[in-house]
Design a protein around this motif. Sequence first.
Motif, PDB file in Angstrom:
ATOM      1  N   GLU A 178       0.834  -1.207   0.000  1.00  0.00           N
ATOM      2  CA  GLU A 178       0.000   0.000   0.000  1.00  0.00           C
ATOM      3  C   GLU A 178       0.865   1.253   0.000  1.00  0.00           C
ATOM      4  OE1 GLU A 178      -3.273   2.360   2.772  1.00  0.00           O
ATOM      5  OE2 GLU A 178      -2.439   0.453   3.456  1.00  0.00           O
ATOM      6  N   ALA A 179       1.900   1.259   0.848  1.00  0.00           N
ATOM      7  CA  ALA A 179       2.777   2.423   0.936  1.00  0.00           C
ATOM      8  C   ALA A 179       3.475   2.700  -0.388  1.00  0.00           C
ATOM      9  CB  ALA A 179       3.818   2.212   2.041  1.00  0.00           C
ATOM     10  N   ALA A 180       3.804   1.635  -1.108  1.00  0.00           N
ATOM     11  CA  ALA A 180       4.463   1.797  -2.409  1.00  0.00           C
ATOM     12  C   ALA A 180       3.530   2.433  -3.428  1.00  0.00           C
ATOM     13  CB  ALA A 180       4.953   0.443  -2.912  1.00  0.00           C
ATOM     14  N   ASN A 181       2.233   2.411  -3.151  1.00  0.00           N
ATOM     15  CA  ASN A 181       1.245   2.991  -4.049  1.00  0.00           C
ATOM     16  C   ASN A 181       0.717   4.323  -3.518  1.00  0.00           C
ATOM     17  OD1 ASN A 181       0.597   1.010  -6.342  1.00  0.00           O
ATOM     18  ND2 ASN A 181       0.638  -0.316  -4.551  1.00  0.00           N
ATOM     19  N   SER A 182       1.546   5.011  -2.751  1.00  0.00           N
ATOM     20  CA  SER A 182       1.179   6.317  -2.214  1.00  0.00           C
ATOM     21  C   SER A 182       2.339   7.285  -2.420  1.00  0.00           C
ATOM     22  CB  SER A 182       0.852   6.220  -0.719  1.00  0.00           C
ATOM     23  OG  SER A 182      -0.256   5.364  -0.495  1.00  0.00           O
ATOM     24  N   LYS A 183       2.019   8.553  -2.500  1.00  0.00           N
ATOM     25  CA  LYS A 183       3.043   9.586  -2.608  1.00  0.00           C
ATOM     26  C   LYS A 183       3.066  10.373  -1.309  1.00  0.00           C
ATOM     27  CE  LYS A 183       4.550  13.528  -5.441  1.00  0.00           C
ATOM     28  NZ  LYS A 183       5.938  13.028  -5.532  1.00  0.00           N
ATOM     29  N   PHE A 184       4.110  10.159  -0.514  1.00  0.00           N
ATOM     30  CA  PHE A 184       4.225  10.823   0.771  1.00  0.00           C
ATOM     31  C   PHE A 184       5.079  12.082   0.624  1.00  0.00           C
ATOM     32  CE2 PHE A 184       3.660   6.289   1.796  1.00  0.00           C
ATOM     33  CZ  PHE A 184       2.462   6.386   2.477  1.00  0.00           C
ATOM     34  N   LEU A 185       4.597  13.164   1.178  1.00  0.00           N
ATOM     35  CA  LEU A 185       5.296  14.438   1.134  1.00  0.00           C
ATOM     36  C   LEU A 185       5.917  14.733   2.495  1.00  0.00           C
ATOM     37  CD1 LEU A 185       2.577  16.506  -0.759  1.00  0.00           C
ATOM     38  CD2 LEU A 185       4.524  15.291  -1.742  1.00  0.00           C
ATOM     39  N   THR A 186       7.009  15.468   2.496  1.00  0.00           N
ATOM     40  CA  THR A 186       7.587  15.881   3.766  1.00  0.00           C
ATOM     41  C   THR A 186       6.683  16.943   4.399  1.00  0.00           C
ATOM     42  OG1 THR A 186       8.886  17.694   2.833  1.00  0.00           O
ATOM     43  CG2 THR A 186       9.899  15.495   2.826  1.00  0.00           C
ATOM     44  N   THR A 187       6.883  17.169   5.680  1.00  0.00           N
ATOM     45  CA  THR A 187       6.096  18.193   6.349  1.00  0.00           C
ATOM     46  C   THR A 187       6.368  19.571   5.750  1.00  0.00           C
ATOM     47  OG1 THR A 187       6.005  16.913   8.399  1.00  0.00           O
ATOM     48  CG2 THR A 187       5.628  19.284   8.584  1.00  0.00           C
ATOM     49  N   ALA A 188       7.615  19.827   5.379  1.00  0.00           N
ATOM     50  CA  ALA A 188       7.944  21.106   4.741  1.00  0.00           C
ATOM     51  C   ALA A 188       7.194  21.256   3.415  1.00  0.00           C
ATOM     52  CB  ALA A 188       9.448  21.215   4.510  1.00  0.00           C
ATOM     53  N   GLU A 189       7.084  20.171   2.659  1.00  0.00           N
ATOM     54  CA  GLU A 189       6.349  20.222   1.387  1.00  0.00           C
ATOM     55  C   GLU A 189       4.863  20.448   1.623  1.00  0.00           C
ATOM     56  OE1 GLU A 189       9.056  17.362  -1.502  1.00  0.00           O
ATOM     57  OE2 GLU A 189       7.685  16.430  -0.068  1.00  0.00           O
ATOM     58  N   LEU A 190       4.320  19.832   2.653  1.00  0.00           N
ATOM     59  CA  LEU A 190       2.910  20.034   2.972  1.00  0.00           C
ATOM     60  C   LEU A 190       2.649  21.469   3.434  1.00  0.00           C
ATOM     61  CD1 LEU A 190       2.050  16.678   4.790  1.00  0.00           C
ATOM     62  CD2 LEU A 190       1.274  17.422   2.527  1.00  0.00           C
ATOM     63  N   GLU A 191       3.572  22.018   4.209  1.00  0.00           N
ATOM     64  CA  GLU A 191       3.431  23.412   4.631  1.00  0.00           C
ATOM     65  C   GLU A 191       3.472  24.342   3.417  1.00  0.00           C
ATOM     66  OE1 GLU A 191       5.375  23.357   9.126  1.00  0.00           O
ATOM     67  OE2 GLU A 191       6.692  23.634   7.382  1.00  0.00           O
ATOM     68  N   ALA A 192       4.380  24.054   2.490  1.00  0.00           N
ATOM     69  CA  ALA A 192       4.487  24.885   1.286  1.00  0.00           C
ATOM     70  C   ALA A 192       3.229  24.782   0.439  1.00  0.00           C
ATOM     71  CB  ALA A 192       5.718  24.476   0.478  1.00  0.00           C
ATOM     72  N   SER A 193       2.679  23.574   0.338  1.00  0.00           N
ATOM     73  CA  SER A 193       1.468  23.392  -0.468  1.00  0.00           C
ATOM     74  C   SER A 193       0.281  24.122   0.139  1.00  0.00           C
ATOM     75  CB  SER A 193       1.148  21.897  -0.629  1.00  0.00           C
ATOM     76  OG  SER A 193       0.631  21.338   0.564  1.00  0.00           O
ATOM     77  N   ALA A 194       0.258  24.225   1.475  1.00  0.00           N
ATOM     78  CA  ALA A 194      -0.804  24.985   2.142  1.00  0.00           C
ATOM     79  C   ALA A 194      -0.617  26.478   1.926  1.00  0.00           C
ATOM     80  CB  ALA A 194      -0.823  24.664   3.634  1.00  0.00           C
ATOM     81  N   ALA A 195       0.642  26.918   1.913  1.00  0.00           N
ATOM     82  CA  ALA A 195       0.933  28.348   1.809  1.00  0.00           C
ATOM     83  C   ALA A 195       0.753  28.888   0.396  1.00  0.00           C
ATOM     84  CB  ALA A 195       2.357  28.632   2.290  1.00  0.00           C
ATOM     85  N   ASP A 196       1.141  28.099  -0.610  1.00  0.00           N
ATOM     86  CA  ASP A 196       1.128  28.641  -1.984  1.00  0.00           C
ATOM     87  C   ASP A 196      -0.128  28.295  -2.781  1.00  0.00           C
ATOM     88  OD1 ASP A 196       1.410  25.991  -2.824  1.00  0.00           O
ATOM     89  OD2 ASP A 196       3.525  26.189  -3.375  1.00  0.00           O
ATOM     90  N   GLY A 197      -1.083  27.623  -2.151  1.00  0.00           N
ATOM     91  CA  GLY A 197      -2.346  27.323  -2.823  1.00  0.00           C
ATOM     92  C   GLY A 197      -2.368  26.007  -3.579  1.00  0.00           C
ATOM     93  N   THR A 198      -1.253  25.268  -3.562  1.00  0.00           N
ATOM     94  CA  THR A 198      -1.223  23.982  -4.278  1.00  0.00           C
ATOM     95  C   THR A 198      -2.256  23.014  -3.721  1.00  0.00           C
ATOM     96  OG1 THR A 198       1.119  24.224  -4.822  1.00  0.00           O
ATOM     97  CG2 THR A 198       0.207  22.000  -4.890  1.00  0.00           C
TER      98      THR A 198
END
Length: 320
Positions: free
Chosen positions: A264-284
């Motif tokens: 299951e994990a191999a079929n998921s894309k995990f982001l770092t916390t920094a990437e998740l913070e950036a995605s929240a900040a820039d509208g992604t």
Amino acid sequence: MTRISRRHFVVAASAAVACAAARPARAADTVRIGYIGDFNGASLAAVATDQGLWAAQGLQPDLKVFTNGPIQIQAFGSGSLDFGYVGPGALWLPASGRAKVIAINDLGQADRVIAQAGIRTMTELKGKKVGVPEGTSGDMLLRLALRKQGMSVNDVELIRMDPSTVVAAFASGQIDAAGIWYPLVSVIKERAPDMVELAKNADFFPEIAFPTAFVSRNDVADDRSLKVIAVLKKANAFRAANLDASIAVTSKFIGVAADKLATEAANSKFLTTAELEASAADGTAAGWLSTLNAMFKDFGRLPDPLDPKAYFRADLYQAG
């Protein structure tokens, strides 16, 4: 210091220590949190428990397992749950105003449309019995895959059932196909090794992302959400840096074999916390939700979805 003043100091200090010992410890804030018994749905709760992250935020988790996201949001309505985990298919519920998204978990790639041996294409599902847990990511992928072939759920005999029933019905040949996800696909393969995969999330990525998310009741106070977000962010950082260890911890936590969770994990894309913070900040992240909103509208699930700004607490995630 005189003998008398020293004596008074010792007595006062002793009294202070006694009072401190007698004073009851501040009670931890009990939070009722739902999760799903697979790697995506349980890994952060498992890591947080294993690493002692709840107590660090003054939280006492009351963790409750569910079979899907919509049931958790139903529990919000009854007031029996504070926070939960949902897959992309259930994000129409926050988009309808029934919950708030407080954190993105990952980009799911574990969903599949599967069929019995001998069925090779989506078009061959016309008139066939297709089992799906309604309102889940498996339901969404089925609709996407049918639409890609110029079809809709009206072209198949759609049978709504819970995930465990999908496994049993497919394995016994009662249904011809299903919209379901790993690790349940692995369980089905063990019982029906000739099954075929007709569609997967990756067929539509990156045009369509499939975020999984943590949600809260609408009336949960921001300070409580911030504490939970802080736990999730630290657990996510651990998972991103220690995937194998996270699989082992989650396997023990939910009682599912590690090899199934690894698939299951191999079929998921995990982001770092920094990437998740950036995605929240820039509208992604809001863009991912907007894309899903368009599909919910197209599929007739939700005629007028809310703008993600109305239900995605990006501000809290950045602050947590």
